[in-house]
Design a protein around this motif. Structure first.
Motif, PDB file in Angstrom:
ATOM      1  N   SER A 135      52.737  30.009  55.064  1.00 56.85           N
ATOM      2  CA  SER A 135      51.602  29.059  55.364  1.00 56.85           C
ATOM      3  C   SER A 135      50.910  29.234  54.653  1.00 56.85           C
ATOM      4  CB  SER A 135      50.892  30.293  56.048  1.00 56.85           C
ATOM      5  OG  SER A 135      50.271  31.699  55.671  1.00 56.85           O
ATOM      6  N   ASN A 136      50.759  29.972  53.311  1.00 54.62           N
ATOM      7  CA  ASN A 136      49.788  29.802  51.704  1.00 54.62           C
ATOM      8  C   ASN A 136      50.618  28.389  51.449  1.00 54.62           C
ATOM      9  OD1 ASN A 136      48.280  32.789  52.912  1.00 54.62           O
ATOM     10  ND2 ASN A 136      49.464  33.713  50.909  1.00 54.62           N
ATOM     11  N   GLN A 137      51.305  28.428  51.338  1.00 55.92           N
ATOM     12  CA  GLN A 137      51.639  26.666  50.472  1.00 55.92           C
ATOM     13  C   GLN A 137      50.967  26.336  51.373  1.00 55.92           C
ATOM     14  OE1 GLN A 137      55.955  26.937  49.822  1.00 55.92           O
ATOM     15  NE2 GLN A 137      56.508  27.017  48.660  1.00 55.92           N
ATOM     16  N   ASN A 138      51.004  25.636  51.742  1.00 53.57           N
ATOM     17  CA  ASN A 138      50.407  24.569  53.081  1.00 53.57           C
ATOM     18  C   ASN A 138      48.712  25.039  53.921  1.00 53.57           C
ATOM     19  OD1 ASN A 138      53.374  23.794  53.683  1.00 53.57           O
ATOM     20  ND2 ASN A 138      53.030  25.472  55.575  1.00 53.57           N
ATOM     21  N   GLN A 139      48.641  25.982  53.492  1.00 56.43           N
ATOM     22  CA  GLN A 139      47.187  26.358  53.377  1.00 56.43           C
ATOM     23  C   GLN A 139      46.065  25.288  52.198  1.00 56.43           C
ATOM     24  OE1 GLN A 139      45.710  29.781  53.807  1.00 56.43           O
ATOM     25  NE2 GLN A 139      44.550  29.756  55.211  1.00 56.43           N
ATOM     26  N   SER A 140      45.770  24.693  52.131  1.00 51.09           N
ATOM     27  CA  SER A 140      44.807  23.635  51.506  1.00 51.09           C
ATOM     28  C   SER A 140      43.617  24.686  51.803  1.00 51.09           C
ATOM     29  CB  SER A 140      44.801  22.379  51.448  1.00 51.09           C
ATOM     30  OG  SER A 140      44.156  21.705  53.021  1.00 51.09           O
ATOM     31  N   ASN A 141      43.173  25.342  50.152  1.00 50.93           N
ATOM     32  CA  ASN A 141      41.621  26.030  49.960  1.00 50.93           C
ATOM     33  C   ASN A 141      41.504  25.594  49.361  1.00 50.93           C
ATOM     34  OD1 ASN A 141      40.164  28.033  50.356  1.00 50.93           O
ATOM     35  ND2 ASN A 141      41.128  30.162  49.832  1.00 50.93           N
ATOM     36  N   SER A 142      39.993  24.617  49.609  1.00 52.12           N
ATOM     37  CA  SER A 142      39.267  23.920  48.798  1.00 52.12           C
ATOM     38  C   SER A 142      37.913  24.801  47.777  1.00 52.12           C
ATOM     39  CB  SER A 142      37.840  23.214  49.809  1.00 52.12           C
ATOM     40  OG  SER A 142      36.918  23.971  50.374  1.00 52.12           O
ATOM     41  N   GLY A 143      38.118  26.429  47.414  1.00 51.48           N
ATOM     42  CA  GLY A 143      37.282  27.229  47.359  1.00 51.48           C
ATOM     43  C   GLY A 143      35.744  27.063  47.561  1.00 51.48           C
ATOM     44  N   TYR A 144      35.838  27.213  48.825  1.00 50.49           N
ATOM     45  CA  TYR A 144      34.483  26.925  49.306  1.00 50.49           C
ATOM     46  C   TYR A 144      34.507  27.805  50.538  1.00 50.49           C
ATOM     47  CZ  TYR A 144      29.656  25.678  51.411  1.00 50.49           C
ATOM     48  OH  TYR A 144      28.660  25.677  52.040  1.00 50.49           O
ATOM     49  N   PRO A 145      33.643  28.647  50.584  1.00 54.51           N
ATOM     50  CA  PRO A 145      32.461  28.963  49.564  1.00 54.51           C
ATOM     51  C   PRO A 145      33.979  30.380  48.322  1.00 54.51           C
ATOM     52  CG  PRO A 145      32.128  30.454  51.509  1.00 54.51           C
ATOM     53  CD  PRO A 145      33.471  29.297  51.794  1.00 54.51           C
ATOM     54  N   PRO A 146      32.687  30.179  47.383  1.00 49.65           N
ATOM     55  CA  PRO A 146      33.488  31.062  46.352  1.00 49.65           C
ATOM     56  C   PRO A 146      33.409  32.541  46.696  1.00 49.65           C
ATOM     57  CG  PRO A 146      31.003  29.898  45.203  1.00 49.65           C
ATOM     58  CD  PRO A 146      31.353  29.329  46.726  1.00 49.65           C
ATOM     59  N   TYR A 147      34.273  33.490  47.063  1.00 48.49           N
ATOM     60  CA  TYR A 147      34.191  34.878  47.391  1.00 48.49           C
ATOM     61  C   TYR A 147      34.876  35.559  46.158  1.00 48.49           C
ATOM     62  CZ  TYR A 147      39.004  34.272  47.323  1.00 48.49           C
ATOM     63  OH  TYR A 147      40.434  34.132  47.598  1.00 48.49           O
ATOM     64  N   ASN A 148      34.165  36.956  45.668  1.00 43.20           N
ATOM     65  CA  ASN A 148      35.286  38.163  44.453  1.00 43.20           C
ATOM     66  C   ASN A 148      35.483  39.036  46.183  1.00 43.20           C
ATOM     67  OD1 ASN A 148      33.934  36.717  42.650  1.00 43.20           O
ATOM     68  ND2 ASN A 148      32.306  38.110  42.696  1.00 43.20           N
ATOM     69  N   VAL A 149      36.458  39.741  45.489  1.00 40.10           N
ATOM     70  CA  VAL A 149      37.283  40.974  46.009  1.00 40.10           C
ATOM     71  C   VAL A 149      36.992  42.288  44.850  1.00 40.10           C
ATOM     72  CG1 VAL A 149      39.630  41.563  47.489  1.00 40.10           C
ATOM     73  CG2 VAL A 149      38.642  39.892  47.900  1.00 40.10           C
ATOM     74  N   ASP A 150      36.655  43.326  45.578  1.00 44.14           N
ATOM     75  CA  ASP A 150      36.029  44.390  44.416  1.00 44.14           C
ATOM     76  C   ASP A 150      37.279  45.457  45.166  1.00 44.14           C
ATOM     77  OD1 ASP A 150      34.120  42.795  43.340  1.00 44.14           O
ATOM     78  OD2 ASP A 150      32.519  43.250  44.189  1.00 44.14           O
ATOM     79  N   LEU A 151      37.581  45.991  44.139  1.00 47.82           N
ATOM     80  CA  LEU A 151      38.421  47.364  44.279  1.00 47.82           C
ATOM     81  C   LEU A 151      36.758  48.510  43.791  1.00 47.82           C
ATOM     82  CD1 LEU A 151      40.102  49.094  45.024  1.00 47.82           C
ATOM     83  CD2 LEU A 151      40.797  49.873  42.581  1.00 47.82           C
ATOM     84  N   VAL A 152      36.261  49.461  45.037  1.00 44.35           N
ATOM     85  CA  VAL A 152      35.396  49.918  44.911  1.00 44.35           C
ATOM     86  C   VAL A 152      35.384  51.038  44.092  1.00 44.35           C
ATOM     87  CG1 VAL A 152      32.965  50.911  46.136  1.00 44.35           C
ATOM     88  CG2 VAL A 152      33.668  47.979  46.507  1.00 44.35           C
ATOM     89  N   SER A 153      35.952  51.591  45.383  1.00 46.12           N
ATOM     90  CA  SER A 153      37.309  53.073  45.271  1.00 46.12           C
ATOM     91  C   SER A 153      38.416  53.065  45.378  1.00 46.12           C
ATOM     92  CB  SER A 153      36.457  54.680  45.296  1.00 46.12           C
ATOM     93  OG  SER A 153      36.690  54.579  47.061  1.00 46.12           O
ATOM     94  N   GLU A 154      39.853  53.981  45.709  1.00 50.32           N
ATOM     95  CA  GLU A 154      40.505  54.106  46.035  1.00 50.32           C
ATOM     96  C   GLU A 154      41.499  53.566  47.114  1.00 50.32           C
ATOM     97  OE1 GLU A 154      44.597  56.901  46.379  1.00 50.32           O
ATOM     98  OE2 GLU A 154      42.460  58.126  45.655  1.00 50.32           O
TER      99      GLU A 154
END
Length: 138
Positions: free
Chosen positions: A25-44
């Protein structure tokens, strides 16, 4: 991106169907990059997803969590614009972003601040899944 045939792996790997389906599914999913995002590790055990949603009001954003998938949608109301742009660099399109969540991840909070949507996540490991010490009997 290259497409890989995962069919041979289905024959030799047992119990990994979900993993292979996720890869496909990740191969077939065209992700345009919109909207931009971040994923942060806040703590453990705490994470934060920050999505740039400039131009969207709070009522135009929806967040759903179902079957270990977090879905974030932004939808503008249908309006005919009388504007005639000379240049339009700010997109006003609807979006849907999906995030695959690991087991035991729950959404704790969501806040819209200065055009950024912050979604706080926490990993809560149930007691039966935590390691426990076994006493050795004589």
């Amino acid at each position: 991106m290259r497409n890989f045939d995962l069919a041979p792996l289905y024959r030799s790997a047992i119990g990994f169907d979900r993993l292979f389906n996720l890869l496909e599914s990740n191969q077939n999913q065209s992700n345009s990059g919109y909207p931009p995002y971040n994923v942060d590790l806040v703590s453990e055990n705490h994470y934060r997803i920050t999505i740039a949603v400039a131009g969207f009001a709070q009522g135009e954003l929806e967040i759903y969590a179902q079957d270990n998938v977090l879905i974030v949608r932004g939808t503008h109301p249908e309006e005919k614009s009388e504007r005639k742009y000379l240049y339009q660099g700010i997109t006003e399109r609807n979006f849907e972003r999906k995030f695959q969540l690991a087991e035991h991840i729950v959404v704790r909070d969501a806040r819209l601040e200065n055009g950024l949507l912050n979604i706080d996540l926490e990993r809560i490991i149930p007691d039966e899944a935590k390691p426990r010490r076994i006493e050795i009997m004589n």
